[in-house]
Write a protein that holds these residues in place. Sequence first.
Motif, short mmCIF file in Angstrom:
data_model
loop_
_atom_site.label_atom_id
_atom_site.label_comp_id
_atom_site.label_asym_id
_atom_site.label_seq_id
_atom_site.Cartn_x
_atom_site.Cartn_y
_atom_site.Cartn_z
N LYS A 262 -19.59 -35.01 34.13
CA LYS A 262 -19.17 -34.46 32.87
C LYS A 262 -19.72 -34.02 31.95
O LYS A 262 -19.64 -32.55 31.39
N SER A 263 -20.59 -34.51 31.87
CA SER A 263 -21.46 -33.92 30.60
C SER A 263 -23.14 -34.71 30.86
O SER A 263 -23.18 -36.26 31.82
N ILE A 264 -24.22 -34.58 30.27
CA ILE A 264 -25.32 -34.87 30.39
C ILE A 264 -26.00 -35.51 28.82
O ILE A 264 -26.12 -34.05 28.29
N GLU A 265 -26.45 -35.73 29.11
CA GLU A 265 -27.62 -35.80 27.01
C GLU A 265 -29.30 -36.72 27.70
O GLU A 265 -29.42 -37.28 28.26
N GLU A 266 -30.02 -35.42 27.38
CA GLU A 266 -31.11 -36.20 27.30
C GLU A 266 -31.53 -37.96 25.90
O GLU A 266 -31.05 -37.44 25.52
#
Length: 66
Positions: free
Chosen positions: A60-64
């Motif tokens: 759905k989403s990815i973040e550092e």
Amino acid sequence: MQIMNDMELWKYSGKNVRVTFKDGMVMSGKAYDFIPSQDNPSGVASISIDIYEIYENEIKSIEEII
């Protein structure tokens, strides 16, 4: 936080990330081994965290994270 497509998933290889899956599960760890869709037998881009290969269509989403 980014919604993923094949052109952006590679940017997270080698970085610590938090992945939110479409089913609501969350996984964090160091991402590695990006495989573009044209090179992946499944036909779907993927990236790995720990021992798991995560397919772009599951994300759905990815973040550092730091």
